[in-house]
Each structure stands twice: as structure tokens, then as C-alpha cells.
Design a protein around this motif. Structure first.
Motif, PDB file in Angstrom:
ATOM      1  N   GLY A  34       0.863  -1.253  -0.006  1.00 33.11           N
ATOM      2  CA  GLY A  34      -0.056   0.053  -0.025  1.00 33.11           C
ATOM      3  C   GLY A  34       0.830   1.233  -0.065  1.00 33.11           C
ATOM      4  N   PHE A  35       0.127   2.565  -0.287  1.00 34.11           N
ATOM      5  CA  PHE A  35       0.994   3.556  -0.303  1.00 34.11           C
ATOM      6  C   PHE A  35       1.609   3.959   1.001  1.00 34.11           C
ATOM      7  CE2 PHE A  35       1.184   8.241   0.384  1.00 34.11           C
ATOM      8  CZ  PHE A  35       2.010   8.653  -0.829  1.00 34.11           C
ATOM      9  N   ASN A  36       0.879   3.914   2.141  1.00 29.99           N
ATOM     10  CA  ASN A  36       1.524   4.341   3.288  1.00 29.99           C
ATOM     11  C   ASN A  36       2.836   3.345   3.730  1.00 29.99           C
ATOM     12  OD1 ASN A  36       0.052   6.627   3.897  1.00 29.99           O
ATOM     13  ND2 ASN A  36      -1.582   5.487   4.980  1.00 29.99           N
ATOM     14  N   GLY A  37       2.427   1.836   3.495  1.00 32.11           N
ATOM     15  CA  GLY A  37       3.367   0.921   3.750  1.00 32.11           C
ATOM     16  C   GLY A  37       4.654   0.702   3.024  1.00 32.11           C
ATOM     17  N   ALA A  38       4.683   1.485   1.962  1.00 33.95           N
ATOM     18  CA  ALA A  38       5.773   1.496   1.096  1.00 33.95           C
ATOM     19  C   ALA A  38       6.838   2.581   1.351  1.00 33.95           C
ATOM     20  CB  ALA A  38       5.288   1.554  -0.330  1.00 33.95           C
ATOM     21  N   SER A  39       8.111   2.214   1.431  1.00 35.29           N
ATOM     22  CA  SER A  39       8.980   3.385   1.583  1.00 35.29           C
ATOM     23  C   SER A  39       9.885   3.667   0.483  1.00 35.29           C
ATOM     24  CB  SER A  39      10.034   3.076   2.636  1.00 35.29           C
ATOM     25  OG  SER A  39      10.898   1.958   2.380  1.00 35.29           O
ATOM     26  N   MET A  40      10.446   4.651   0.360  1.00 35.74           N
ATOM     27  CA  MET A  40      11.547   5.202  -0.912  1.00 35.74           C
ATOM     28  C   MET A  40      12.483   4.291  -0.896  1.00 35.74           C
ATOM     29  SD  MET A  40       9.835   7.603  -2.656  1.00 35.74           S
ATOM     30  CE  MET A  40      10.640   8.971  -3.419  1.00 35.74           C
ATOM     31  N   ARG A  41      13.050   4.020   0.299  1.00 33.86           N
ATOM     32  CA  ARG A  41      14.288   3.118   0.476  1.00 33.86           C
ATOM     33  C   ARG A  41      13.869   1.935  -0.089  1.00 33.86           C
ATOM     34  NH1 ARG A  41      18.672   4.050   2.948  1.00 33.86           N
ATOM     35  NH2 ARG A  41      17.738   5.868   4.201  1.00 33.86           N
ATOM     36  N   PRO A  59      10.506  13.573  -6.798  1.00 34.03           N
ATOM     37  CA  PRO A  59      10.735  14.543  -5.273  1.00 34.03           C
ATOM     38  C   PRO A  59      10.088  14.010  -4.340  1.00 34.03           C
ATOM     39  CG  PRO A  59      10.426  15.990  -7.112  1.00 34.03           C
ATOM     40  CD  PRO A  59       9.946  14.442  -7.847  1.00 34.03           C
ATOM     41  N   SER A  60       9.024  13.209  -4.203  1.00 35.53           N
ATOM     42  CA  SER A  60       8.319  12.430  -3.308  1.00 35.53           C
ATOM     43  C   SER A  60       7.635  11.291  -3.727  1.00 35.53           C
ATOM     44  CB  SER A  60       7.258  13.457  -2.642  1.00 35.53           C
ATOM     45  OG  SER A  60       6.209  13.769  -3.595  1.00 35.53           O
ATOM     46  N   LYS A  61       7.259  10.519  -2.651  1.00 34.03           N
ATOM     47  CA  LYS A  61       6.364   9.136  -2.921  1.00 34.03           C
ATOM     48  C   LYS A  61       5.107   9.528  -3.594  1.00 34.03           C
ATOM     49  CE  LYS A  61       4.991   6.980   0.834  1.00 34.03           C
ATOM     50  NZ  LYS A  61       4.867   5.836   1.948  1.00 34.03           N
ATOM     51  N   GLU A  62       4.469  10.917  -3.318  1.00 37.27           N
ATOM     52  CA  GLU A  62       3.216  11.117  -3.907  1.00 37.27           C
ATOM     53  C   GLU A  62       3.543  11.285  -5.402  1.00 37.27           C
ATOM     54  OE1 GLU A  62       4.467  12.706  -1.345  1.00 37.27           O
ATOM     55  OE2 GLU A  62       2.778  12.581   0.489  1.00 37.27           O
ATOM     56  N   ASP A  63       4.626  11.779  -5.856  1.00 39.39           N
ATOM     57  CA  ASP A  63       4.832  11.890  -7.169  1.00 39.39           C
ATOM     58  C   ASP A  63       5.317  10.660  -7.962  1.00 39.39           C
ATOM     59  OD1 ASP A  63       4.995  14.720  -7.170  1.00 39.39           O
ATOM     60  OD2 ASP A  63       6.769  14.903  -6.243  1.00 39.39           O
ATOM     61  N   LEU A 123      -3.698  10.940  -2.639  1.00 41.12           N
ATOM     62  CA  LEU A 123      -3.399  12.087  -3.143  1.00 41.12           C
ATOM     63  C   LEU A 123      -4.457  13.327  -3.031  1.00 41.12           C
ATOM     64  CD1 LEU A 123      -1.861  10.504  -6.827  1.00 41.12           C
ATOM     65  CD2 LEU A 123      -0.820  11.120  -4.882  1.00 41.12           C
ATOM     66  N   GLY A 124      -3.888  14.276  -3.122  1.00 35.80           N
ATOM     67  CA  GLY A 124      -4.755  15.769  -3.166  1.00 35.80           C
ATOM     68  C   GLY A 124      -4.086  16.589  -4.099  1.00 35.80           C
ATOM     69  N   GLY A 125      -4.973  17.864  -3.983  1.00 39.44           N
ATOM     70  CA  GLY A 125      -4.477  18.948  -4.755  1.00 39.44           C
ATOM     71  C   GLY A 125      -4.365  18.351  -6.276  1.00 39.44           C
ATOM     72  N   GLU A 126      -3.031  19.185  -6.596  1.00 39.59           N
ATOM     73  CA  GLU A 126      -2.748  18.976  -7.955  1.00 39.59           C
ATOM     74  C   GLU A 126      -2.575  17.965  -8.664  1.00 39.59           C
ATOM     75  OE1 GLU A 126      -3.221  21.508 -10.359  1.00 39.59           O
ATOM     76  OE2 GLU A 126      -4.170  22.520  -8.712  1.00 39.59           O
ATOM     77  N   ARG A 127      -1.778  17.184  -7.590  1.00 37.52           N
ATOM     78  CA  ARG A 127      -1.509  15.588  -7.892  1.00 37.52           C
ATOM     79  C   ARG A 127      -2.855  14.847  -8.246  1.00 37.52           C
ATOM     80  NH1 ARG A 127       2.197  16.419  -3.368  1.00 37.52           N
ATOM     81  NH2 ARG A 127       4.491  16.289  -4.132  1.00 37.52           N
ATOM     82  N   ARG A 128      -3.732  14.920  -7.527  1.00 37.42           N
ATOM     83  CA  ARG A 128      -4.874  14.042  -7.569  1.00 37.42           C
ATOM     84  C   ARG A 128      -5.681  14.750  -8.923  1.00 37.42           C
ATOM     85  NH1 ARG A 128      -8.352  11.018  -4.577  1.00 37.42           N
ATOM     86  NH2 ARG A 128     -10.723  11.109  -5.177  1.00 37.42           N
ATOM     87  N   LYS A 129      -5.572  15.872  -9.226  1.00 35.82           N
ATOM     88  CA  LYS A 129      -6.145  16.484 -10.439  1.00 35.82           C
ATOM     89  C   LYS A 129      -5.502  15.598 -11.649  1.00 35.82           C
ATOM     90  CE  LYS A 129      -7.705  20.756  -8.689  1.00 35.82           C
ATOM     91  NZ  LYS A 129      -7.793  22.355  -8.933  1.00 35.82           N
ATOM     92  N   ALA A 130      -4.172  15.624 -11.690  1.00 36.41           N
ATOM     93  CA  ALA A 130      -3.476  15.178 -12.665  1.00 36.41           C
ATOM     94  C   ALA A 130      -3.988  13.775 -13.014  1.00 36.41           C
ATOM     95  CB  ALA A 130      -1.963  15.305 -12.562  1.00 36.41           C
ATOM     96  N   VAL A 131      -4.068  13.070 -11.806  1.00 38.95           N
ATOM     97  CA  VAL A 131      -4.339  11.498 -12.180  1.00 38.95           C
ATOM     98  C   VAL A 131      -5.953  11.464 -12.626  1.00 38.95           C
ATOM     99  CG1 VAL A 131      -4.554   9.276 -10.924  1.00 38.95           C
ATOM    100  CG2 VAL A 131      -2.708  10.770 -10.486  1.00 38.95           C
TER     101      VAL A 131
END
Length: 206
Positions: A34-41, A59-63, A123-131
Motif C-alpha cells: 500500500g502507499f502508506n506502507g511502502a518506503s522510498m528506500r 521528489p516525493s512518494k506522492e509524485d 493524493l490531493g490537490g494538483e497531484r490528484r487532479k492530474a491522475v
């Protein structure tokens, strides 16, 4: 060096470098944890690259989630468009072809389809809008097919927008229950969902 300091020290990627392994690693991590459980590492480890290189691209996990979901939506739309273009011109056959293509994609890309169903909420804001904008292109394609059927008299639904959303949900949720070793094959599931979809729009020639 900790994760935060690696992020600050990241450099911009050189042109032509391939970020697909990072995307693949992210998809695998999101599907498993899941998104919360995954890490960038963990994503970096799965991609066999450094954490700083992951941040070069994302730049972020959201991206990363945005990139994975847009990639999934884009491939779904391309596959569906190709299949509809090759179908017979009448609305019933075109909608049946679209549903087969959607369900076939969901089965072929089941982890990506599950992530698309379950992880957009983070996702929220512009990120959510893009998807959502990318996802809406597929909805618009199906709506056009349903409206064509209504206009031609082949479909009897008086609520084409609601019927379209129901058809899309019917297709997408196959990801939650399809099993390769189950009773129904990929092709049988696609055909069954196409029958259900045509019933939803009130097809006269189902």
C-alpha cells in the motif's frame, strides 16, 4: 547518510536515463504494502538503484504514485482505443469490445489495477487532479460509446452517465477478485463482464 539528507543531495538526472525500473519498483511496493506502507528506500532497493537516484526522478512518494497511476491509465486508454477502433461500427459491438479490452487490461496488469483502485485516496490537490484527468479520458470514451448507443436506439438507458460509471466500476473491480487459477479464464471473465455491461445500458441486441 539518512533518507532526508540523501534527498537534499540528489542531483538532476542526466537526459536519456531510464526511470522505468523505479516505476516498476514503486508499483511492486505499492501493490504489496500500500502507499502508506511502502518506503522510498524499499522502492530504491526493488529498482536496484540508490535512494538519491530515486529522488532525482521523483521528489516525493506522492509524485511516484502519480506517475504509476498516470502510466496505468494511459496504457488502459491506448489499449481500449485500439480495440474499439478495430471493432464493428455498431454501438453494441463497440461497447462490448471496450469492456473486453478494459477487463483484459485489468487481468494482465492486476497489481497496477489494484493500486489504481485503492491508492488514489492518498493524493490531493494538483497531484490528484492530474491522475483524475487521465482517468477521465477513459470515462469519456465509454460515455461516447453509451451515448452513441442511446442515439441509435440500440441502448435503452435513460441515464447514460450513471450507466457509464456502473460499467467502469464493473470492469475495474475485476482486479479485486480475478484469480488465474479460478473457474473462469481471462477471456471468459471479459465476455461475462461485457454481457453485464450491455445489460446495464439496456442493449436491445445483447
Amino acid at each position: 547518510m539518512n533518507e532526508r539528507s540523501e534527498r537534499r543531495s540528489a542531483k538532476q538526472p542526466s537526459p536519456g536515463l531510464n526511470h522505468q525500473p523505479i516505476m516498476n519498483g514503486a508499483l511492486a511496493a505499492f501493490a504489496e504494502h500500500g502507499f502508506n506502507g511502502a518506503s522510498m528506500r524499499d522502492i530504491a532497493k526493488r529498482a536496484d538503484t540508490s535512494l538519491s537516484n530515486v529522488y532525482n526522478y521523483f521528489p516525493s512518494k506522492e509524485d511516484l504514485l502519480v506517475a504509476v497511476l498516470k502510466d496505468t491509465n494511459g496504457e488502459l486508454l491506448r489499449r481500449t482505443n485500439r480495440t474499439v477502433a478495430a471493432a464493428k461500427p455498431n454501438p453494441t459491438d463497440r461497447l462490448r469490445a471496450a469492456v473486453r479490452a478494459y477487463v483484459g487490461f485489468v487481468v494482465d496488469a492486476q497489481p497496477a489495477s489494484i493500486v489504481a483502485l485503492s491508492e488514489l485516496r492518498y493524493l490531493g490537490g494538483e497531484r490528484r487532479k492530474a491522475v483524475v484527468a487521465a482517468r477521465d479520458e477513459t470515462e469519456a470514451l465509454f460515455l461516447r460509446l453509451v451515448e452513441e448507443g442511446v442515439e441509435s436506439g440500440e441502448f435503452t438507458t435513460t441515464r447514460p452517465h450513471d450507466a457509464t460509471r456502473a460499467v467502469l466500476l464493473l470492469c475495474a473491480t475485476v482486479a479485486n477478485w480475478f484469480r488465474p487459477d479460478g473457474e473462469l479464464s481471462r477471456e471468459a471473465v471479459a465476455e461475462l463482464q461485457a454481457d453485464f455491461a450491455l445489460a446495464l445500458v439496456g442493449a436491445r441486441n445483447n
